[in-house]
Design a protein around this motif. Sequence first.
Motif, PDB file in Angstrom:
ATOM      1  N   ASN A  43      18.079   2.373   7.927  1.00 26.38           N
ATOM      2  CA  ASN A  43      17.498   3.583   8.506  1.00 26.38           C
ATOM      3  C   ASN A  43      16.109   3.903   7.953  1.00 26.38           C
ATOM      4  OD1 ASN A  43      19.843   4.083  10.044  1.00 26.38           O
ATOM      5  ND2 ASN A  43      20.835   5.030   8.272  1.00 26.38           N
ATOM      6  N   GLY A  44      15.712   3.190   6.903  1.00 23.97           N
ATOM      7  CA  GLY A  44      14.426   3.455   6.275  1.00 23.97           C
ATOM      8  C   GLY A  44      13.357   2.517   6.790  1.00 23.97           C
ATOM      9  N   SER A  46      10.849  -0.566   6.982  1.00 23.11           N
ATOM     10  CA  SER A  46      11.089  -1.943   6.560  1.00 23.11           C
ATOM     11  C   SER A  46      10.295  -2.319   5.318  1.00 23.11           C
ATOM     12  CB  SER A  46      10.759  -2.903   7.705  1.00 23.11           C
ATOM     13  OG  SER A  46       9.402  -2.779   8.081  1.00 23.11           O
ATOM     14  N   TRP A  47       9.169  -1.643   5.088  1.00 22.88           N
ATOM     15  CA  TRP A  47       8.349  -1.964   3.917  1.00 22.88           C
ATOM     16  C   TRP A  47       8.942  -1.428   2.619  1.00 22.88           C
ATOM     17  CZ3 TRP A  47       6.782   2.616   1.746  1.00 22.88           C
ATOM     18  CH2 TRP A  47       6.725   3.738   2.598  1.00 22.88           C
ATOM     19  N   CYS A  48       9.956  -0.600   2.692  1.00 24.69           N
ATOM     20  CA  CYS A  48      10.593  -0.017   1.504  1.00 24.69           C
ATOM     21  C   CYS A  48      11.771  -0.881   1.095  1.00 24.69           C
ATOM     22  CB  CYS A  48      11.041   1.415   1.806  1.00 24.69           C
ATOM     23  SG  CYS A  48      11.904   2.227   0.436  1.00 24.69           S
ATOM     24  N   GLY A  49      11.575  -1.740   0.082  1.00 25.55           N
ATOM     25  CA  GLY A  49      12.629  -2.619  -0.395  1.00 25.55           C
ATOM     26  C   GLY A  49      13.623  -1.908  -1.302  1.00 25.55           C
ATOM     27  N   SER A  50      14.554  -2.633  -1.842  1.00 28.67           N
ATOM     28  CA  SER A  50      15.654  -2.036  -2.601  1.00 28.67           C
ATOM     29  C   SER A  50      15.363  -1.859  -4.090  1.00 28.67           C
ATOM     30  CB  SER A  50      16.912  -2.889  -2.423  1.00 28.67           C
ATOM     31  OG  SER A  50      16.673  -4.220  -2.855  1.00 28.67           O
ATOM     32  N   LYS A  51      14.353  -2.556  -4.621  1.00 25.91           N
ATOM     33  CA  LYS A  51      14.054  -2.457  -6.049  1.00 25.91           C
ATOM     34  C   LYS A  51      13.373  -1.137  -6.373  1.00 25.91           C
ATOM     35  CE  LYS A  51      11.402  -4.726  -9.729  1.00 25.91           C
ATOM     36  NZ  LYS A  51      10.453  -5.829 -10.033  1.00 25.91           N
ATOM     37  N   GLN A  52      13.825  -0.448  -7.405  1.00 27.63           N
ATOM     38  CA  GLN A  52      13.220   0.810  -7.833  1.00 27.63           C
ATOM     39  C   GLN A  52      11.914   0.535  -8.581  1.00 27.63           C
ATOM     40  OE1 GLN A  52      14.653   4.269  -7.592  1.00 27.63           O
ATOM     41  NE2 GLN A  52      15.523   3.107  -5.890  1.00 27.63           N
ATOM     42  N   VAL A  53      10.851   1.256  -8.228  1.00 28.72           N
ATOM     43  CA  VAL A  53       9.552   1.036  -8.871  1.00 28.72           C
ATOM     44  C   VAL A  53       8.832   2.359  -9.099  1.00 28.72           C
ATOM     45  CG1 VAL A  53       9.250  -1.261  -7.857  1.00 28.72           C
ATOM     46  CG2 VAL A  53       8.327   0.741  -6.682  1.00 28.72           C
ATOM     47  N   SER A  54       7.900   2.345 -10.026  1.00 27.21           N
ATOM     48  CA  SER A  54       6.964   3.456 -10.221  1.00 27.21           C
ATOM     49  C   SER A  54       5.652   3.077  -9.559  1.00 27.21           C
ATOM     50  CB  SER A  54       6.754   3.737 -11.710  1.00 27.21           C
ATOM     51  OG  SER A  54       6.350   2.562 -12.394  1.00 27.21           O
ATOM     52  N   LEU A  55       4.986   4.078  -8.973  1.00 29.32           N
ATOM     53  CA  LEU A  55       3.779   3.828  -8.187  1.00 29.32           C
ATOM     54  C   LEU A  55       2.659   4.760  -8.624  1.00 29.32           C
ATOM     55  CD1 LEU A  55       2.393   2.555  -5.600  1.00 29.32           C
ATOM     56  CD2 LEU A  55       3.371   4.475  -4.336  1.00 29.32           C
ATOM     57  N   GLY A  56       1.449   4.235  -8.668  1.00 30.89           N
ATOM     58  CA  GLY A  56       0.278   5.056  -8.975  1.00 30.89           C
ATOM     59  C   GLY A  56      -0.770   4.924  -7.889  1.00 30.89           C
ATOM     60  N   LEU A  57      -1.501   6.005  -7.656  1.00 30.89           N
ATOM     61  CA  LEU A  57      -2.659   5.994  -6.760  1.00 30.89           C
ATOM     62  C   LEU A  57      -3.865   6.403  -7.575  1.00 30.89           C
ATOM     63  CD1 LEU A  57      -4.138   5.844  -4.071  1.00 30.89           C
ATOM     64  CD2 LEU A  57      -3.297   8.132  -3.529  1.00 30.89           C
ATOM     65  N   ALA A  58      -4.766   5.468  -7.828  1.00 33.06           N
ATOM     66  CA  ALA A  58      -5.955   5.713  -8.637  1.00 33.06           C
ATOM     67  C   ALA A  58      -7.148   5.906  -7.711  1.00 33.06           C
ATOM     68  CB  ALA A  58      -6.203   4.549  -9.600  1.00 33.06           C
ATOM     69  N   ASP A  59      -7.594   7.134  -7.578  1.00 34.56           N
ATOM     70  CA  ASP A  59      -8.700   7.492  -6.701  1.00 34.56           C
ATOM     71  C   ASP A  59      -9.982   7.530  -7.522  1.00 34.56           C
ATOM     72  OD1 ASP A  59      -9.878   8.220  -4.341  1.00 34.56           O
ATOM     73  OD2 ASP A  59      -8.630   9.987  -4.025  1.00 34.56           O
ATOM     74  N   GLY A  60     -11.036   6.870  -7.019  1.00 30.85           N
ATOM     75  CA  GLY A  60     -12.301   6.902  -7.745  1.00 30.85           C
ATOM     76  C   GLY A  60     -12.958   8.267  -7.717  1.00 30.85           C
ATOM     77  N   ALA A  79       6.772   9.367   0.325  1.00 27.86           N
ATOM     78  CA  ALA A  79       7.999  10.164   0.443  1.00 27.86           C
ATOM     79  C   ALA A  79       9.041   9.510   1.353  1.00 27.86           C
ATOM     80  CB  ALA A  79       7.659  11.561   0.962  1.00 27.86           C
ATOM     81  N   GLN A  80       8.623   8.557   2.182  1.00 25.90           N
ATOM     82  CA  GLN A  80       9.570   7.891   3.072  1.00 25.90           C
ATOM     83  C   GLN A  80      10.385   6.811   2.376  1.00 25.90           C
ATOM     84  OE1 GLN A  80       8.290   6.864   7.116  1.00 25.90           O
ATOM     85  NE2 GLN A  80       6.276   7.689   6.608  1.00 25.90           N
ATOM     86  N   CYS A  81       9.996   6.454   1.149  1.00 27.72           N
ATOM     87  CA  CYS A  81      10.657   5.343   0.460  1.00 27.72           C
ATOM     88  C   CYS A  81      11.412   5.836  -0.768  1.00 27.72           C
ATOM     89  CB  CYS A  81       9.632   4.293   0.052  1.00 27.72           C
ATOM     90  SG  CYS A  81      10.385   2.845  -0.751  1.00 27.72           S
ATOM     91  N   PRO A  82      12.741   5.879  -0.731  1.00 32.74           N
ATOM     92  CA  PRO A  82      13.515   6.334  -1.891  1.00 32.74           C
ATOM     93  C   PRO A  82      13.453   5.379  -3.076  1.00 32.74           C
ATOM     94  CG  PRO A  82      14.976   5.488  -0.172  1.00 32.74           C
ATOM     95  CD  PRO A  82      13.603   5.546   0.427  1.00 32.74           C
ATOM     96  N   SER A  83      12.945   4.180  -2.856  1.00 37.06           N
ATOM     97  CA  SER A  83      12.847   3.214  -3.953  1.00 37.06           C
ATOM     98  C   SER A  83      11.691   3.499  -4.893  1.00 37.06           C
ATOM     99  CB  SER A  83      12.723   1.798  -3.388  1.00 37.06           C
ATOM    100  OG  SER A  83      13.867   1.448  -2.649  1.00 37.06           O
ATOM    101  N   VAL A  84      10.773   4.403  -4.498  1.00 39.52           N
ATOM    102  CA  VAL A  84       9.695   4.812  -5.402  1.00 39.52           C
ATOM    103  C   VAL A  84      10.253   5.906  -6.305  1.00 39.52           C
ATOM    104  CG1 VAL A  84       7.375   5.768  -5.611  1.00 39.52           C
ATOM    105  CG2 VAL A  84       7.916   4.212  -3.720  1.00 39.52           C
ATOM    106  N   SER A  85      10.552   5.539  -7.539  1.00 42.70           N
ATOM    107  CA  SER A  85      11.221   6.465  -8.466  1.00 42.70           C
ATOM    108  C   SER A  85      10.273   7.490  -9.058  1.00 42.70           C
ATOM    109  CB  SER A  85      11.888   5.671  -9.595  1.00 42.70           C
ATOM    110  OG  SER A  85      10.929   4.862 -10.276  1.00 42.70           O
ATOM    111  N   SER A  86       8.981   7.152  -9.136  1.00 39.41           N
ATOM    112  CA  SER A  86       7.985   8.105  -9.637  1.00 39.41           C
ATOM    113  C   SER A  86       6.629   7.779  -9.039  1.00 39.41           C
ATOM    114  CB  SER A  86       7.906   8.068 -11.171  1.00 39.41           C
ATOM    115  OG  SER A  86       7.404   6.817 -11.626  1.00 39.41           O
ATOM    116  N   PHE A  87       5.802   8.812  -8.903  1.00 36.52           N
ATOM    117  CA  PHE A  87       4.477   8.648  -8.306  1.00 36.52           C
ATOM    118  C   PHE A  87       3.463   9.418  -9.143  1.00 36.52           C
ATOM    119  CE2 PHE A  87       1.105  10.280  -5.489  1.00 36.52           C
ATOM    120  CZ  PHE A  87       0.585   9.078  -5.030  1.00 36.52           C
ATOM    121  N   THR A  88       2.356   8.750  -9.478  1.00 37.24           N
ATOM    122  CA  THR A  88       1.291   9.368 -10.276  1.00 37.24           C
ATOM    123  C   THR A  88      -0.038   9.240  -9.536  1.00 37.24           C
ATOM    124  OG1 THR A  88       2.411   8.733 -12.328  1.00 37.24           O
ATOM    125  CG2 THR A  88       0.095   9.384 -12.497  1.00 37.24           C
TER     126      THR A  88
END
Length: 369
Positions: A43-44, A46-60, A79-88
């Motif tokens: 239902n999610g 397709s780009w959201c895989g099953s492995k849990q990961v932390s993600l960062g967005l570094a804006d210049g 927010a559409q991907c529950p596999s992203v456990s944290s976002f910075t």
Amino acid sequence: MSPSSVRRTLLSCAIAATLVTGGCAVGEDGSGSGQAGKPASANGPSWCGSKQVSLGLADGFGDNNWRKVTTAEAKAEVAQCPSVSSFTYTDGQGNTQKAISDIQGLVAKGTQAIVVFPDAGQAVLPALRSAHKAGVVTVPYRVNPGGTPGQDYDTFVSTNFEQAGVLWANWLVKALNGKGKVLNLGGPPANSQSLDEYKGMESVLKDHPDIQFVGTTPYEVTNWDAAQTQKVITAALAKNPEIDAITTDFGAALASSFSAFAQAGRKIPAIATEDANQLACNWQQQKDAGSAFPLFTVSSQNAMSRLAIQVAVAKATGGVVPQSTVYPQSPFEDSITGQPHPVTCDKELPSDAFVSSSLSKTDQIAALK
């Protein structure tokens, strides 16, 4: 066409063709082949895989309206991907050293995937390379940092800025009837976006020698900042008795400078740029006052950050990597033909909003507060 219809049309034409990984997108080589992966849920996305990961967005640089909306687009995609456990999110504040430190800091804290807007271009390449070698999925987007994908970082999510320049120049030929002086405004020094747009314009205007650039080429530096843009416009009006058109990759900043034309006793010339609600509403005011100027825009591409998020998350979580890493350029408004849309002022949105954004009105308003 209503503003909401404009957004739906853009969303269906651009985002579905590029961001959705199933069937619509095509690879850079035209093959249409994507990279295999397994989504976390049927239902999610397709780009959201099953492995849990932390993600960062570094804006210049994060402190203008375009960046705020673009960042909100990215967060909505995350927010559409529950596999992203944290976002910075980090903001380099236009300082190259801080932007580099932000990337290094995300790596040091164990962030597993990083999306980077490399405003400073090749100056941040060593930091990207270091992150990539440390095993972090590293995805720069929009501004080319140089280097080699797969060696210095995982993937560069790009758009064809030369094509934007081609679209502008072809419109200028018609709007100016093949003759006139053009002032070209760009962002920070040596950024790939502004340079490529100029190349695109030159590829067309070389066959129209009566259309000539004035001022500094390839572009007058504005740092994509409204105050700096006004200074540049004021100086250009003082130096150049004839400016028949302006091209710029930040229409919102240019709209903030319209007062400079009135102060100089000059009419606003033809403008080719990216869309901005303030620009459209100011155009409408000028039209209502009997002083309309020709205006052409391409989409501001705020939703491009969504593609960068998708690529990084897919690679880090084991999801299905989007089939294309190139976000398409597309015409948005044309005051002369009304195609694909007429100039659209959405009075339900703040002046610093973007009608072409895929965000809901509520979300865009919240992003700009």
